[in-house]
Motif scaffolding. Structure first.
Motif, PDB file in Angstrom:
ATOM      1  N   SER A  48       0.833  -1.203   0.000  1.00 14.90           N
ATOM      2  CA  SER A  48       0.000   0.000   0.000  1.00 14.90           C
ATOM      3  C   SER A  48       0.866   1.251   0.000  1.00 14.90           C
ATOM      4  N   ASP A  49       1.927   1.245   0.813  1.00 19.15           N
ATOM      5  CA  ASP A  49       2.800   2.417   0.906  1.00 19.15           C
ATOM      6  C   ASP A  49       3.557   2.661  -0.395  1.00 19.15           C
ATOM      7  N   GLN A  50       4.105   1.613  -0.979  1.00 27.01           N
ATOM      8  CA  GLN A  50       4.926   1.794  -2.176  1.00 27.01           C
ATOM      9  C   GLN A  50       4.105   2.129  -3.413  1.00 27.01           C
ATOM     10  N   LEU A  51       2.900   1.577  -3.520  1.00 33.44           N
ATOM     11  CA  LEU A  51       2.071   1.838  -4.697  1.00 33.44           C
ATOM     12  C   LEU A  51       1.193   3.076  -4.543  1.00 33.44           C
ATOM     13  N   LYS A  52       1.020   3.521  -3.301  1.00 34.85           N
ATOM     14  CA  LYS A  52       0.099   4.631  -3.017  1.00 34.85           C
ATOM     15  C   LYS A  52      -1.310   4.292  -3.499  1.00 34.85           C
ATOM     16  N   VAL A  53      -1.669   3.028  -3.297  1.00 32.65           N
ATOM     17  CA  VAL A  53      -2.990   2.529  -3.681  1.00 32.65           C
ATOM     18  C   VAL A  53      -3.653   1.941  -2.442  1.00 32.65           C
ATOM     19  N   PRO A  54      -4.927   2.243  -2.199  1.00 32.21           N
ATOM     20  CA  PRO A  54      -5.574   1.724  -0.999  1.00 32.21           C
ATOM     21  C   PRO A  54      -5.859   0.233  -1.059  1.00 32.21           C
ATOM     22  N   VAL A  55      -5.666  -0.428   0.081  1.00 32.09           N
ATOM     23  CA  VAL A  55      -6.093  -1.818   0.226  1.00 32.09           C
ATOM     24  C   VAL A  55      -7.590  -1.797   0.502  1.00 32.09           C
ATOM     25  N   LYS A  56      -8.360  -2.528  -0.292  1.00 31.04           N
ATOM     26  CA  LYS A  56      -9.817  -2.514  -0.121  1.00 31.04           C
ATOM     27  C   LYS A  56     -10.351  -3.807   0.486  1.00 31.04           C
ATOM     28  N   TYR A  57      -9.715  -4.930   0.144  1.00 29.68           N
ATOM     29  CA  TYR A  57     -10.167  -6.225   0.654  1.00 29.68           C
ATOM     30  C   TYR A  57      -8.976  -7.053   1.103  1.00 29.68           C
ATOM     31  N   ILE A  58      -9.203  -7.885   2.108  1.00 30.40           N
ATOM     32  CA  ILE A  58      -8.217  -8.894   2.494  1.00 30.40           C
ATOM     33  C   ILE A  58      -8.931 -10.231   2.615  1.00 30.40           C
ATOM     34  N   GLY A  59      -8.219 -11.286   2.190  1.00 29.10           N
ATOM     35  CA  GLY A  59      -8.763 -12.635   2.260  1.00 29.10           C
ATOM     36  C   GLY A  59      -8.205 -13.354   3.465  1.00 29.10           C
ATOM     37  N   LEU A  60      -9.104 -13.909   4.296  1.00 28.92           N
ATOM     38  CA  LEU A  60      -8.693 -14.512   5.562  1.00 28.92           C
ATOM     39  C   LEU A  60      -9.196 -15.944   5.728  1.00 28.92           C
ATOM     40  N   GLY A  61      -9.524 -16.596   4.610  1.00 27.96           N
ATOM     41  CA  GLY A  61     -10.006 -17.958   4.703  1.00 27.96           C
ATOM     42  C   GLY A  61     -10.724 -18.385   3.439  1.00 27.96           C
ATOM     43  N   GLU A  62     -11.235 -19.618   3.464  1.00 29.56           N
ATOM     44  CA  GLU A  62     -11.865 -20.202   2.280  1.00 29.56           C
ATOM     45  C   GLU A  62     -13.346 -19.862   2.159  1.00 29.56           C
ATOM     46  N   GLY A  63     -13.980 -19.479   3.272  1.00 28.31           N
ATOM     47  CA  GLY A  63     -15.417 -19.248   3.262  1.00 28.31           C
ATOM     48  C   GLY A  63     -15.834 -18.035   2.458  1.00 28.31           C
ATOM     49  N   MET A  64     -17.087 -18.026   2.030  1.00 32.35           N
ATOM     50  CA  MET A  64     -17.637 -16.908   1.252  1.00 32.35           C
ATOM     51  C   MET A  64     -17.491 -15.589   2.008  1.00 32.35           C
ATOM     52  N   GLU A  65     -17.609 -15.663   3.342  1.00 36.23           N
ATOM     53  CA  GLU A  65     -17.588 -14.451   4.156  1.00 36.23           C
ATOM     54  C   GLU A  65     -16.178 -14.051   4.577  1.00 36.23           C
ATOM     55  N   ASP A  66     -15.197 -14.844   4.184  1.00 31.11           N
ATOM     56  CA  ASP A  66     -13.837 -14.600   4.661  1.00 31.11           C
ATOM     57  C   ASP A  66     -13.057 -13.603   3.825  1.00 31.11           C
ATOM     58  N   LEU A  67     -13.714 -13.021   2.816  1.00 34.39           N
ATOM     59  CA  LEU A  67     -13.154 -11.865   2.127  1.00 34.39           C
ATOM     60  C   LEU A  67     -13.754 -10.645   2.805  1.00 34.39           C
ATOM     61  N   GLN A  68     -12.904  -9.850   3.437  1.00 35.93           N
ATOM     62  CA  GLN A  68     -13.396  -8.728   4.240  1.00 35.93           C
ATOM     63  C   GLN A  68     -13.004  -7.392   3.644  1.00 35.93           C
ATOM     64  N   LEU A  69     -13.883  -6.426   3.831  1.00 39.02           N
ATOM     65  CA  LEU A  69     -13.486  -5.047   3.591  1.00 39.02           C
ATOM     66  C   LEU A  69     -12.341  -4.723   4.542  1.00 39.02           C
ATOM     67  N   PHE A  70     -11.320  -4.079   4.036  1.00 39.59           N
ATOM     68  CA  PHE A  70     -10.151  -3.785   4.862  1.00 39.59           C
ATOM     69  C   PHE A  70     -10.408  -2.556   5.720  1.00 39.59           C
ATOM     70  N   ASN A  71     -10.170  -2.722   7.008  1.00 39.28           N
ATOM     71  CA  ASN A  71     -10.308  -1.637   7.969  1.00 39.28           C
ATOM     72  C   ASN A  71      -8.943  -1.442   8.618  1.00 39.28           C
ATOM     73  N   LYS A  72      -8.288  -0.337   8.298  1.00 43.66           N
ATOM     74  CA  LYS A  72      -6.888  -0.167   8.733  1.00 43.66           C
ATOM     75  C   LYS A  72      -6.746  -0.154  10.251  1.00 43.66           C
ATOM     76  N   SER A  73      -7.720   0.446  10.937  1.00 42.42           N
ATOM     77  CA  SER A  73      -7.633   0.514  12.400  1.00 42.42           C
ATOM     78  C   SER A  73      -7.743  -0.872  13.013  1.00 42.42           C
ATOM     79  N   GLN A  74      -8.696  -1.670  12.517  1.00 40.78           N
ATOM     80  CA  GLN A  74      -8.859  -3.023  13.027  1.00 40.78           C
ATOM     81  C   GLN A  74      -7.658  -3.893  12.665  1.00 40.78           C
ATOM     82  N   PHE A  75      -7.099  -3.682  11.468  1.00 43.94           N
ATOM     83  CA  PHE A  75      -5.933  -4.447  11.043  1.00 43.94           C
ATOM     84  C   PHE A  75      -4.747  -4.191  11.983  1.00 43.94           C
TER      85      PHE A  75
END
Length: 325
Positions: free
Chosen positions: A290-317
């Motif tokens: 994110s820092d090097q590209l100056k592009v926002p992270v919007k999603y992170i994948g945290l598992g195989e389930g349908m719900e495991d793709l999350q909107l990225f929240n920098k504070s929670q991260f």
């Protein structure tokens, strides 16, 4: 925007344990970072040059990246010089503050809701990334989540160079219950994108997700192909694409950096989705890319389930990464 339709509130609805999933998904990275950090400050009471040198090594070996690491170290050095005395017990707090600040500078938000503009539809997301990073799976999961929000979704199979890519997208379409626009193997990807947008426009679709080929061995060809896809889409919808999302495999660490650089060299990336963070200790790559590209992270994948793709929240991260249990 006054007439925006809030669609991403559903993320909290179908994933009530989002924070728990985030904590679990970052566990390997957190254990790695904290283990290295504990060794770096062992027997030290204040942050001095030696601690900063050790911290630099901790961040680099956690896949934050050299340039971003040096930026973080410089900021901490400035704080130490200003405050005269900074204890090692304060290091976690300072680190999380500086990392959160970096992410904010790159327009990475605390995403809770995603507002789609109501003044045009469909909202078109062009998805790019090399094969194997979870690109098609990410598209499928996004389609599922949009559909759960009550949105009409359409997928475009514009990776026509691999029969498996089209087949996989069609499987996801059937699984989620959304239509997939495709053509024969080897067809012009721009033609598929054009047909997808025409179909979406005619059928009142809210969101379009278009898969693309992920070949990096011929960057000139990739650049020309993506440009042609964009130009053709604008004939149907002048604002399209609304978003160019790059999908990266977080478990590949520095290789993800290189892929990000190469894609950003051939097209204008507007958002990032970083997958497979749950199975790796390389979660620091989120910060560096994110820092090097100056592009926002919007999603992170945290598992195989349908719900495991999350909107990225920098504070929670950052909270999850530096939560000292």
């Amino acid at each position: 925007m006054a007439n925006c339709t809030i669609i991403m509130g559903l993320f909290g609805f179908f994933n009530k344990n989002k924070k728990e999933t985030l904590d679990k998904g970052l566990e390997k990275t957190k254990q790695s970072v904290f283990g290295k950090l504990a060794r770096a400050v062992a027997g030290k009471s204040k942050v001095d040059d030696e601690v900063l040198d050790d911290l630099e090594e901790v961040l680099i070996t956690s896949d934050v990246g050299v340039d971003t690491t040096l930026k973080i170290i410089q900021r901490i050095e400035e704080r130490v010089a200003r405050d005269k005395y900074v204890s090692t017990s304060e290091l976690n707090r300072i680190l999380r503050e500086e990392i959160a600040s970096l992410l904010a500078e790159n327009h990475t938000d605390d995403n809770e809701n995603w507002d789609l503009p109501a003044d045009h539809k469909p909202y078109v997301i062009l998805v790019v990334g090399v094969n194997g990073v979870g690109k098609t799976t990410t598209i499928g999961k996004l389609a599922y989540q949009f559909k759960q929000a009550g949105k009409k979704v359409c997928l475009g199979a514009a990776d026509t160079f691999r029969a498996a890519a089209v087949e996989q997208l069609c499987i996801w379409g059937e699984r989620v219950g959304v239509p997939v626009v495709k053509q024969q193997m080897g067809a012009d990807p721009a033609s598929v994108a054009y047909d997808t947008l025409c179909s979406a426009k005619a059928n009142g679709v809210d969101v379009v997700l278009i898969d693309t080929a992920g070949r990096l061995h011929n960057k000139v060809g990739l650049m020309n192909e993506l440009k042609k896809i964009k130009d053709v889409m604008k004939k149907v919808l002048p604002q399209a694409p609304d978003e160019v999302m790059l999908v990266l495999d977080g478990s590949t660490g520095q290789n993800a950096f290189e892929q990000a650089k190469q894609f950003s060299a051939v097209t204008n990336i507007t958002s990032l989705a970083i997958t497979k963070l749950d199975g790796t200790a390389k979660g620091g790559v989120v910060i560096g890319i994110s820092d090097q590209l100056k592009v926002p992270v919007k999603y992170i994948g945290l598992g195989e389930g349908m719900e495991d793709l999350q909107l990225f929240n920098k504070s929670q991260f950052v909270d999850s990464l530096f939560k000292n249990d």
